[in-house]
Design a protein around this motif. Sequence first.
Motif, PDB file in Angstrom:
ATOM      1  N   SER A  26       0.808  -1.222   0.000  1.00 25.51           N
ATOM      2  CA  SER A  26       0.000   0.000   0.000  1.00 25.51           C
ATOM      3  C   SER A  26       0.839   1.269   0.000  1.00 25.51           C
ATOM      4  N   GLN A  27       2.175   1.088   0.041  1.00 21.94           N
ATOM      5  CA  GLN A  27       3.104   2.225   0.091  1.00 21.94           C
ATOM      6  C   GLN A  27       2.750   3.178   1.236  1.00 21.94           C
ATOM      7  N   THR A  28       2.534   2.573   2.416  1.00 14.10           N
ATOM      8  CA  THR A  28       2.252   3.365   3.605  1.00 14.10           C
ATOM      9  C   THR A  28       3.218   2.995   4.708  1.00 14.10           C
ATOM     10  N   LEU A  29       3.454   3.940   5.606  1.00 17.82           N
ATOM     11  CA  LEU A  29       4.200   3.676   6.826  1.00 17.82           C
ATOM     12  C   LEU A  29       3.211   3.356   7.938  1.00 17.82           C
ATOM     13  N   LEU A  30       3.556   2.363   8.749  1.00 18.53           N
ATOM     14  CA  LEU A  30       2.720   1.991   9.884  1.00 18.53           C
ATOM     15  C   LEU A  30       3.508   2.239  11.155  1.00 18.53           C
ATOM     16  N   ILE A  67       0.452   6.157   7.695  1.00 17.93           N
ATOM     17  CA  ILE A  67       0.958   7.408   7.118  1.00 17.93           C
ATOM     18  C   ILE A  67       1.195   7.205   5.627  1.00 17.93           C
ATOM     19  N   LYS A  68       0.676   8.103   4.822  1.00 21.21           N
ATOM     20  CA  LYS A  68       0.872   8.023   3.367  1.00 21.21           C
ATOM     21  C   LYS A  68       1.187   9.408   2.822  1.00 21.21           C
ATOM     22  N   ASN A  69       2.222   9.481   2.023  1.00 16.49           N
ATOM     23  CA  ASN A  69       2.653  10.750   1.424  1.00 16.49           C
ATOM     24  C   ASN A  69       2.878  11.828   2.484  1.00 16.49           C
ATOM     25  N   GLY A  70       3.409  11.404   3.626  1.00 21.23           N
ATOM     26  CA  GLY A  70       3.761  12.356   4.666  1.00 21.23           C
ATOM     27  C   GLY A  70       2.616  12.824   5.535  1.00 21.23           C
ATOM     28  N   ALA A  71       1.434  12.271   5.345  1.00 26.53           N
ATOM     29  CA  ALA A  71       0.261  12.694   6.122  1.00 26.53           C
ATOM     30  C   ALA A  71      -0.387  11.487   6.788  1.00 26.53           C
ATOM     31  N   VAL A  72      -0.974  11.717   7.964  1.00 22.60           N
ATOM     32  CA  VAL A  72      -1.683  10.653   8.663  1.00 22.60           C
ATOM     33  C   VAL A  72      -2.955  10.318   7.906  1.00 22.60           C
ATOM     34  N   GLN A  73      -3.064   9.046   7.525  1.00 21.91           N
ATOM     35  CA  GLN A  73      -4.221   8.588   6.757  1.00 21.91           C
ATOM     36  C   GLN A  73      -5.287   7.967   7.648  1.00 21.91           C
ATOM     37  N   GLU A  74      -4.844   7.251   8.690  1.00 26.58           N
ATOM     38  CA  GLU A  74      -5.798   6.534   9.530  1.00 26.58           C
ATOM     39  C   GLU A  74      -5.159   6.265  10.891  1.00 26.58           C
ATOM     40  N   ILE A  75      -5.972   6.243  11.943  1.00 24.40           N
ATOM     41  CA  ILE A  75      -5.528   5.857  13.280  1.00 24.40           C
ATOM     42  C   ILE A  75      -6.522   4.830  13.826  1.00 24.40           C
ATOM     43  N   THR A  76      -6.020   3.671  14.174  1.00 21.24           N
ATOM     44  CA  THR A  76      -6.836   2.661  14.839  1.00 21.24           C
ATOM     45  C   THR A  76      -6.188   2.345  16.186  1.00 21.24           C
ATOM     46  N   ARG A  77      -6.907   1.641  17.034  1.00 19.26           N
ATOM     47  CA  ARG A  77      -6.400   1.282  18.364  1.00 19.26           C
ATOM     48  C   ARG A  77      -6.668  -0.203  18.627  1.00 19.26           C
ATOM     49  N   PRO A  78      -5.836  -1.072  18.038  1.00 15.98           N
ATOM     50  CA  PRO A  78      -6.090  -2.511  18.161  1.00 15.98           C
ATOM     51  C   PRO A  78      -5.869  -3.080  19.556  1.00 15.98           C
ATOM     52  N   ALA A  79      -4.957  -2.471  20.334  1.00  9.37           N
ATOM     53  CA  ALA A  79      -4.659  -2.972  21.684  1.00  9.37           C
ATOM     54  C   ALA A  79      -3.811  -1.936  22.410  1.00  9.37           C
ATOM     55  N   PRO A  80      -3.876  -1.902  23.733  1.00 16.80           N
ATOM     56  CA  PRO A  80      -3.005  -0.992  24.474  1.00 16.80           C
ATOM     57  C   PRO A  80      -1.562  -1.494  24.482  1.00 16.80           C
ATOM     58  N   ASP A  81      -0.629  -0.587  24.737  1.00 14.59           N
ATOM     59  CA  ASP A  81       0.779  -0.933  24.982  1.00 14.59           C
ATOM     60  C   ASP A  81       1.414  -1.630  23.779  1.00 14.59           C
ATOM     61  N   LEU A  82       1.210  -1.078  22.574  1.00 14.94           N
ATOM     62  CA  LEU A  82       1.820  -1.675  21.387  1.00 14.94           C
ATOM     63  C   LEU A  82       3.336  -1.497  21.410  1.00 14.94           C
ATOM     64  N   ARG A  83       4.034  -2.469  20.823  1.00 12.51           N
ATOM     65  CA  ARG A  83       5.498  -2.373  20.704  1.00 12.51           C
ATOM     66  C   ARG A  83       5.931  -2.278  19.244  1.00 12.51           C
ATOM     67  N   ASP A  84       5.548  -3.259  18.437  1.00  9.74           N
ATOM     68  CA  ASP A  84       5.971  -3.276  17.031  1.00  9.74           C
ATOM     69  C   ASP A  84       4.795  -3.562  16.116  1.00  9.74           C
ATOM     70  N   VAL A  85       5.002  -3.264  14.833  1.00  3.86           N
ATOM     71  CA  VAL A  85       4.056  -3.628  13.791  1.00  3.86           C
ATOM     72  C   VAL A  85       4.864  -4.226  12.645  1.00  3.86           C
TER      73      VAL A  85
END
Length: 207
Positions: free
Chosen positions: A14-18, A29-47
């Motif tokens: 998708s050519q996006t940064l997560l 993040i896509k093209n330097g702008a925030v595209q979407e914010i989700t909250r799958p779980a608290p205390d995330l470490r990596d994606v």
Amino acid sequence: VCPELRGLTLDAASQTLLAACAGGELVTIKNGAVQEITRPAPDLRDVVVTGGKRFVSTFRSAQMIELDAQGTPAKTITWPSVPLAPVEGKPTTFVPAVAWRTVTAPNGMVVSVHHRTVDGDIGGIQVPRAPPAPAYYQNICESSIVRSTVSVVNDGNVVGSVDISGVLPVDVAVSPDNAEIAVAQPSSGFVQRVQLAAASAGVSGTA
């Protein structure tokens, strides 16, 4: 992006940064702008992204979570526990804790370095001794209360989990040929190398 950024990866499809954040936000993040914010779980470490799927890891609870297309949890992957001898009839187990780092190997496997810690009476790791009791400064444990561990996931399933020597496994990398895992352990003052084939061949105590 978020107050406490922890993990960052590129979704090439998708050519996006997560970005994974301590507050539980997963920011796209896509093209330097925030595209979407989700909250799958608290205390995330990596994606990480592998096989067309997105996974996040949690820091203290040391879990991996597979996400669906909407970024919500679809499956929780728990690292293996190692049972110990019961103490006075009560179960004692080495359980996963603190996932320091989770990365994708070139072959698509997911590799995580984390701790396993005693859940229960520490008598489960002590060497039986006859009276008199040992002096307070003597170590009568067969291992430490906290172990360093490498765990491997393939196609959404745990295929291996192995304890390694050293403490504080804060980072991990996999060689381009998928042969070796390198684990950075600053408190022990070295980088430990483990064969990926050994780490993905079931659950065992040591590499």
